[in-house]
Design a protein around this motif. Structure first.
Motif, PDB file in Angstrom:
ATOM      1  N   ASP A   1      51.234  94.026 108.762  1.00 48.21           N
ATOM      2  CA  ASP A   1      51.257  93.292 107.497  1.00 48.21           C
ATOM      3  C   ASP A   1      52.660  92.799 107.168  1.00 48.21           C
ATOM      4  O   ASP A   1      52.850  91.647 106.760  1.00 48.21           O
ATOM      5  CB  ASP A   1      50.734  94.194 106.376  1.00 48.21           C
ATOM      6  CG  ASP A   1      50.721  93.489 105.022  1.00 48.21           C
ATOM      7  OD1 ASP A   1      50.023  92.469 104.900  1.00 48.21           O
ATOM      8  OD2 ASP A   1      51.419  93.948 104.112  1.00 48.21           O
ATOM      9  N   HIS A   2      53.670  93.647 107.380  1.00 49.54           N
ATOM     10  CA  HIS A   2      55.054  93.255 107.082  1.00 49.54           C
ATOM     11  C   HIS A   2      55.512  92.105 107.977  1.00 49.54           C
ATOM     12  O   HIS A   2      56.151  91.155 107.499  1.00 49.54           O
ATOM     13  CB  HIS A   2      55.991  94.453 107.249  1.00 49.54           C
ATOM     14  CG  HIS A   2      55.894  95.451 106.148  1.00 49.54           C
ATOM     15  ND1 HIS A   2      55.939  95.100 104.813  1.00 49.54           N
ATOM     16  CD2 HIS A   2      55.762  96.814 106.164  1.00 49.54           C
ATOM     17  CE1 HIS A   2      55.834  96.188 104.064  1.00 49.54           C
ATOM     18  NE2 HIS A   2      55.722  97.235 104.861  1.00 49.54           N
ATOM     19  N   TYR A   3      55.213  92.186 109.261  1.00 47.75           N
ATOM     20  CA  TYR A   3      55.617  91.116 110.170  1.00 47.75           C
ATOM     21  C   TYR A   3      54.947  89.801 109.804  1.00 47.75           C
ATOM     22  O   TYR A   3      55.576  88.730 109.833  1.00 47.75           O
ATOM     23  CB  TYR A   3      55.295  91.495 111.619  1.00 47.75           C
ATOM     24  CG  TYR A   3      56.432  92.184 112.335  1.00 47.75           C
ATOM     25  CD1 TYR A   3      57.238  91.491 113.227  1.00 47.75           C
ATOM     26  CD2 TYR A   3      56.707  93.534 112.120  1.00 47.75           C
ATOM     27  CE1 TYR A   3      58.277  92.122 113.890  1.00 47.75           C
ATOM     28  CE2 TYR A   3      57.741  94.175 112.772  1.00 47.75           C
ATOM     29  CZ  TYR A   3      58.529  93.461 113.657  1.00 47.75           C
ATOM     30  OH  TYR A   3      59.569  94.085 114.296  1.00 47.75           O
ATOM     31  N   ARG A   4      53.677  89.863 109.483  1.00 48.94           N
ATOM     32  CA  ARG A   4      52.964  88.646 109.089  1.00 48.94           C
ATOM     33  C   ARG A   4      53.590  88.022 107.851  1.00 48.94           C
ATOM     34  O   ARG A   4      53.821  86.801 107.802  1.00 48.94           O
ATOM     35  CB  ARG A   4      51.495  88.965 108.833  1.00 48.94           C
ATOM     36  CG  ARG A   4      50.658  89.100 110.086  1.00 48.94           C
ATOM     37  CD  ARG A   4      49.256  89.503 109.753  1.00 48.94           C
ATOM     38  NE  ARG A   4      48.365  89.393 110.905  1.00 48.94           N
ATOM     39  CZ  ARG A   4      47.170  89.937 110.979  1.00 48.94           C
ATOM     40  NH1 ARG A   4      46.695  90.651 109.959  1.00 48.94           N
ATOM     41  NH2 ARG A   4      46.415  89.775 112.061  1.00 48.94           N
ATOM     42  N   ARG A   5      53.874  88.837 106.855  1.00 42.79           N
ATOM     43  CA  ARG A   5      54.458  88.326 105.622  1.00 42.79           C
ATOM     44  C   ARG A   5      55.862  87.772 105.862  1.00 42.79           C
ATOM     45  O   ARG A   5      56.233  86.733 105.313  1.00 42.79           O
ATOM     46  CB  ARG A   5      54.503  89.436 104.562  1.00 42.79           C
ATOM     47  CG  ARG A   5      53.133  89.849 104.034  1.00 42.79           C
ATOM     48  CD  ARG A   5      53.255  91.065 103.131  1.00 42.79           C
ATOM     49  NE  ARG A   5      51.983  91.494 102.618  1.00 42.79           N
ATOM     50  CZ  ARG A   5      51.456  91.059 101.472  1.00 42.79           C
ATOM     51  NH1 ARG A   5      52.116  90.180 100.727  1.00 42.79           N
ATOM     52  NH2 ARG A   5      50.285  91.502 101.066  1.00 42.79           N
ATOM     53  N   PHE A   6      56.638  88.463 106.689  1.00 41.62           N
ATOM     54  CA  PHE A   6      57.996  88.007 106.962  1.00 41.62           C
ATOM     55  C   PHE A   6      57.985  86.680 107.706  1.00 41.62           C
ATOM     56  O   PHE A   6      58.728  85.747 107.357  1.00 41.62           O
ATOM     57  CB  PHE A   6      58.749  89.056 107.771  1.00 41.62           C
ATOM     58  CG  PHE A   6      60.164  88.658 108.102  1.00 41.62           C
ATOM     59  CD1 PHE A   6      61.191  88.874 107.196  1.00 41.62           C
ATOM     60  CD2 PHE A   6      60.461  88.056 109.318  1.00 41.62           C
ATOM     61  CE1 PHE A   6      62.484  88.489 107.490  1.00 41.62           C
ATOM     62  CE2 PHE A   6      61.760  87.664 109.622  1.00 41.62           C
ATOM     63  CZ  PHE A   6      62.777  87.884 108.706  1.00 41.62           C
TER      64      PHE A   6
ATOM     65  N   ALA B   1      57.069  83.792 105.431  1.00 44.16           N
ATOM     66  CA  ALA B   1      58.077  83.377 104.437  1.00 44.16           C
ATOM     67  C   ALA B   1      59.254  84.343 104.487  1.00 44.16           C
ATOM     68  O   ALA B   1      59.342  85.280 103.677  1.00 44.16           O
ATOM     69  CB  ALA B   1      57.474  83.340 103.043  1.00 44.16           C
ATOM     70  N   PRO B   2      60.206  84.155 105.444  1.00 42.07           N
ATOM     71  CA  PRO B   2      61.334  85.078 105.590  1.00 42.07           C
ATOM     72  C   PRO B   2      62.143  85.273 104.312  1.00 42.07           C
ATOM     73  O   PRO B   2      62.605  86.383 104.025  1.00 42.07           O
ATOM     74  CB  PRO B   2      62.180  84.422 106.687  1.00 42.07           C
ATOM     75  CG  PRO B   2      61.221  83.580 107.452  1.00 42.07           C
ATOM     76  CD  PRO B   2      60.221  83.092 106.460  1.00 42.07           C
ATOM     77  N   GLN B   3      62.311  84.204 103.525  1.00 44.46           N
ATOM     78  CA  GLN B   3      63.146  84.297 102.328  1.00 44.46           C
ATOM     79  C   GLN B   3      62.580  85.258 101.293  1.00 44.46           C
ATOM     80  O   GLN B   3      63.305  85.780 100.456  1.00 44.46           O
ATOM     81  CB  GLN B   3      63.337  82.908 101.712  1.00 44.46           C
ATOM     82  CG  GLN B   3      64.231  81.996 102.531  1.00 44.46           C
ATOM     83  CD  GLN B   3      65.596  82.616 102.780  1.00 44.46           C
ATOM     84  OE1 GLN B   3      66.183  83.245 101.884  1.00 44.46           O
ATOM     85  NE2 GLN B   3      66.105  82.473 103.994  1.00 44.46           N
ATOM     86  N   ARG B   4      61.285  85.490 101.367  1.00 52.75           N
ATOM     87  CA  ARG B   4      60.665  86.417 100.437  1.00 52.75           C
ATOM     88  C   ARG B   4      61.249  87.817 100.608  1.00 52.75           C
ATOM     89  O   ARG B   4      61.312  88.615  99.666  1.00 52.75           O
ATOM     90  CB  ARG B   4      59.152  86.433 100.676  1.00 52.75           C
ATOM     91  CG  ARG B   4      58.334  87.026  99.557  1.00 52.75           C
ATOM     92  CD  ARG B   4      56.887  86.581  99.658  1.00 52.75           C
ATOM     93  NE  ARG B   4      56.348  86.725 101.009  1.00 52.75           N
ATOM     94  CZ  ARG B   4      55.176  86.212 101.380  1.00 52.75           C
ATOM     95  NH1 ARG B   4      54.440  85.518 100.528  1.00 52.75           N
ATOM     96  NH2 ARG B   4      54.730  86.377 102.597  1.00 52.75           N
ATOM     97  N   TYR B   5      61.704  88.141 101.835  1.00 54.80           N
ATOM     98  CA  TYR B   5      62.346  89.420 102.122  1.00 54.80           C
ATOM     99  C   TYR B   5      63.859  89.312 102.057  1.00 54.80           C
ATOM    100  O   TYR B   5      64.533  90.175 101.494  1.00 54.80           O
ATOM    101  CB  TYR B   5      61.936  89.908 103.529  1.00 54.80           C
ATOM    102  CG  TYR B   5      60.526  90.423 103.619  1.00 54.80           C
ATOM    103  CD1 TYR B   5      60.255  91.790 103.654  1.00 54.80           C
ATOM    104  CD2 TYR B   5      59.441  89.553 103.678  1.00 54.80           C
ATOM    105  CE1 TYR B   5      58.963  92.280 103.753  1.00 54.80           C
ATOM    106  CE2 TYR B   5      58.142  90.026 103.770  1.00 54.80           C
ATOM    107  CZ  TYR B   5      57.903  91.391 103.805  1.00 54.80           C
ATOM    108  OH  TYR B   5      56.627  91.861 103.894  1.00 54.80           O
ATOM    109  N   LEU B   6      64.400  88.253 102.642  1.00 54.74           N
ATOM    110  CA  LEU B   6      65.850  88.146 102.780  1.00 54.74           C
ATOM    111  C   LEU B   6      66.577  87.979 101.457  1.00 54.74           C
ATOM    112  O   LEU B   6      67.728  88.399 101.329  1.00 54.74           O
ATOM    113  CB  LEU B   6      66.184  86.973 103.713  1.00 54.74           C
ATOM    114  CG  LEU B   6      65.665  87.106 105.150  1.00 54.74           C
ATOM    115  CD1 LEU B   6      66.019  85.864 105.954  1.00 54.74           C
ATOM    116  CD2 LEU B   6      66.230  88.361 105.813  1.00 54.74           C
TER     117      LEU B   6
END
Length: 255
Positions: free
Chosen positions: A236-241, A244-249
């Motif tokens: 799930d985390h990899y899919r979300r990242f 949309a990488p900026q959502r985490y970064l």
């Protein structure tokens, strides 16, 4: 691909697995002692754990998955820093006492051979193999001439992984590219399909966790839970990242 049934054509009701079940050895580890305080370890000691041809443990750092894999490998007779059954390669004693508390229940006719590879001690293992190689005794390549990923795959091509046995890997994806991880999954798939061979892997990688036919166990602060691949938190985390990488970064750079 090995046949689905043993010679004779009947169903393989009792495959010769090296490890059919892992369970507690009575009184070997006090209930309040480390690592028994870790929920997954406590569950193993309380309920035991059945293993099939391929089992994958997935969990965050500190969840206990490597402790479980190390304990099971050592209870089987594998060296804590990697190598074959009865290997004596050792640099620093840092393993937990979990193996002393575990009892291995073998399948009928199960092999007693095995091999353990773990990312954090692989460099030392490869050095040990290179140092102990003798002309005329082994056909091993010189592992340190390769990159980390190349040496890992070269090891899997040796006779150590050619037959029956219990093959344990702790975070084998470390240092491996995406393509090399796929190659590793292919080799593990063939290995687990071989009658009398068995694979146990601890990983952070959703690629390695996708090992076909493997039983996947999520390891966390509540215990050990059988899950499907698509239910894994890391998937799930990899899919979300990736979506949309900026959502985490943005959380890393905000002041």
């Amino acid at each position: 691909m090995p046949p689905a049934h043993p010679p004779g054509g009947g169903p393989d009701l009792f495959p010769p697995l090296p490890v059919r079940r892992v369970q507690a050895r009575s009184g070997a580890l006090p209930a309040d002692a480390w690592p028994g305080r870790l929920a997954p370890v406590a569950q193993l000691l309380r309920e035991g754990l059945d293993l099939g041809p391929a089992t994958v443990l997935v969990g965050a750092n500190g969840s206990g998955k490597s402790t479980l894999v190390e304990g099971i490998a050592m209870a089987f007779g594998l060296a804590p820093e990697g190598g074959s059954t009865g290997a004596r390669h050792r640099s620093y004693a840092s393993e937990s006492p979990l193996h002393e508390a575990l009892s291995i229940i073998r399948g009928p006719g199960g092999s007693r051979w095995g091999y353990f590879v773990r990312a954090e001690t692989m460099h030392g293992l490869m050095g040990y193999l290179d140092e102990t190689a003798q002309d005329g005794y082994t056909r091993d390549p010189t592992f340190h001439r390769f990159s980390h990923g190349e040496s890992f795959l070269a090891l899997l091509q040796t006779s150590r992984f050619a037959g029956e046995g219990f093959f344990v890997m702790d975070e084998p994806e470390a240092g491996l590219s995406f393509e090399t991880q796929l190659t590793l999954v292919g080799q593990l798939t063939l290995l687990a399909a071989r009658r009398g061979a068995q694979v146990l892997v601890a990983t952070h990688s959703p690629v390695i966790a996708a090992l076909p036919g493997a039983r996947i166990l999520q390891v966390d602060d509540t215990g050990i839970h059988p899950v499907r691949w698509e239910q894994l938190a890391v998937v799930d985390h990899y899919r979300r990242f990736l979506d949309a990488p900026q959502r985490y970064l943005r959380h890393l750079v905000e002041h």
